[in-house]
Design a protein around this motif. Sequence first.
Motif, PDB file in Angstrom:
ATOM      1  N   CYS A   1      17.941 -66.768 -12.802  1.00 30.88           N
ATOM      2  CA  CYS A   1      16.719 -66.946 -13.417  1.00 30.88           C
ATOM      3  C   CYS A   1      15.642 -66.406 -12.645  1.00 30.88           C
ATOM      4  CB  CYS A   1      16.625 -68.535 -13.665  1.00 30.88           C
ATOM      5  SG  CYS A   1      16.458 -69.519 -12.302  1.00 30.88           S
TER       6      CYS A   1
ATOM      7  N   CYS B   1      17.349 -72.368  -7.285  1.00 23.76           N
ATOM      8  CA  CYS B   1      18.646 -72.376  -7.504  1.00 23.76           C
ATOM      9  C   CYS B   1      19.572 -71.730  -6.624  1.00 23.76           C
ATOM     10  CB  CYS B   1      18.958 -71.471  -8.966  1.00 23.76           C
ATOM     11  SG  CYS B   1      18.331 -72.293 -10.666  1.00 23.76           S
TER      12      CYS B   1
ATOM     13  N   CYS C   1      21.241 -68.153 -16.103  1.00 18.85           N
ATOM     14  CA  CYS C   1      21.435 -68.527 -14.894  1.00 18.85           C
ATOM     15  C   CYS C   1      22.658 -69.289 -14.555  1.00 18.85           C
ATOM     16  CB  CYS C   1      20.079 -69.238 -14.232  1.00 18.85           C
ATOM     17  SG  CYS C   1      20.279 -69.620 -12.430  1.00 18.85           S
TER      18      CYS C   1
ATOM     19  N   CYS D   1      21.011 -73.084 -13.233  1.00 20.39           N
ATOM     20  CA  CYS D   1      20.352 -73.948 -13.969  1.00 20.39           C
ATOM     21  C   CYS D   1      20.413 -73.868 -15.354  1.00 20.39           C
ATOM     22  CB  CYS D   1      18.661 -73.763 -13.590  1.00 20.39           C
ATOM     23  SG  CYS D   1      18.136 -72.398 -14.172  1.00 20.39           S
TER      24      CYS D   1
HETATM   25 ZN   LIG Z   1      18.248 -71.001 -12.151  1.00 25.00          ZN
END
Ligand SMILES: [Zn+2]
Length: 488
Positions: free
Chosen positions: A435, A440, A471, A474
Amino acid sequence: MSDETQELGITESKEHSPGEWYAEVVQKAGLADYAPMGGFIVTRPRGYALWEGLQNHLDGWFKQTGVQNAYFPMLIPESYLEAEKDIVEGFDPEVAWVTHGGHEELEERLAVRPTSESIITPFMSQWIRSHRDLPMRLNQWCSVIRWEATDTKPFFRTKEFLWQEGHTAHRDREGAWDETMTRLDQYERLYEDVLAIDVLTGRKPDHDKFPGADTTTSVEALMPDGKSVQGGTSHYLGTGFAEAYDVTYADEDEEEQLAHTTSWGTSWRALGALIMSHSDDQGLVLPPAIAPEQVVIVPIWQEDTREEVLEYCEGLQSDLEATGLSVNLDDRDERNPGFKFNEWELKGIPLRIEVGPNEVDDEEVTMVHRPDGENVVADRADLVSAVEDALDTVHAKLFAASEERLEEGVREAHGRADILGTIGQHGGYVKTGWCGEESCETEIKDQIAAEIVAVPMEDDEEHETPVHDTCGVCGEESVTTAYFAKSY
Ligand SMILES: [Zn+2]
């Protein structure tokens, strides 16, 4: 095996104790020793010859593409370092300072260069007046110091390391970006054509860029233990450094413009990657393009054949040397052939030629490839072409193994557990959607110390259309593909 041979040989296993094995190869192949101060090494002649080999290739390519070498002081006034705040913040914890000259305390502390943007760019500012002075391309071969408190690993982790740093200024973004890519391509070529190592190229996530850079690109090499080595970096610095150090030029209309700058570097870490990639439980393995000696000739004689065998070997040596190859004729009387085989295997000479009375009678040579021990017999009359073919084959074998490792070492994974499990089990690179949020990456880093080592270039399809819509960490929408790996 005599005691002496055992002492000469590698006792650790690359597969089972890679760290100890690496240290043993470096020392027993005569490349480096540990210095009395933690974090420093002494580079021995065989190790330094590898650095010179790397230098010769890279320096030649630099000069063909408009780069000039220069040399700047290793000490940088603190005020210079402070002119670019990102440099200061980025390197502050790792800078070594000189505070005294003799018994006198200095009025201004001097930094031992951690990198030289802050001393080179101000001079480029003085030397660049008009658009006719651009592009300006400077490079220096030197050492830098970064005071990191980690265990010493020769050529991989040392406080002082040898490197080259290139610094260029251009009229516009396009010129500077082309420069950034030219140097990245040359680093890729160094790895593939000289070191026989396949690499991944890409750029770093924004949070992991060189301090103050617009874009940081790198070549990444996968090691047999599953960790990635950042093998060379090329930065497009935008106009930030030009602004901080006032690098401007008058364009055709006499209007003052800000230059766009780049910097790019590769260090002796490339030698670490080289040693670790190809070497084995017999010792060092070198590709012919960087080996200080490409061929060793080992005569095998008895008392009554000594003279004719030796004479034959001298003929081989001079024919091969005439073509520019570096050839060692090991005619030591006090060592037997078995000892010599082991020693040159340990030291990584790519090709061994064995000559006994039979070879002399049959007008042949027996060639043995260092990486896999393959034996090839050739006619004496075809010596030069046979040796050149054999050296090409040795390079091709090493590169193929590295290529295969990289191909098998890139795995797709999606979801926290999947990413952690895949890297935990196999090492290598995990390719996943990302993302763009640093958090992350942090999440994966905190758990298994793997980080994003590369994302595709902006014009790469994997950037435009990520490998996953979401992603891998996440689950939010992904903006690019990312490659996670543990790294050196
Ligand atoms: Zn992410």
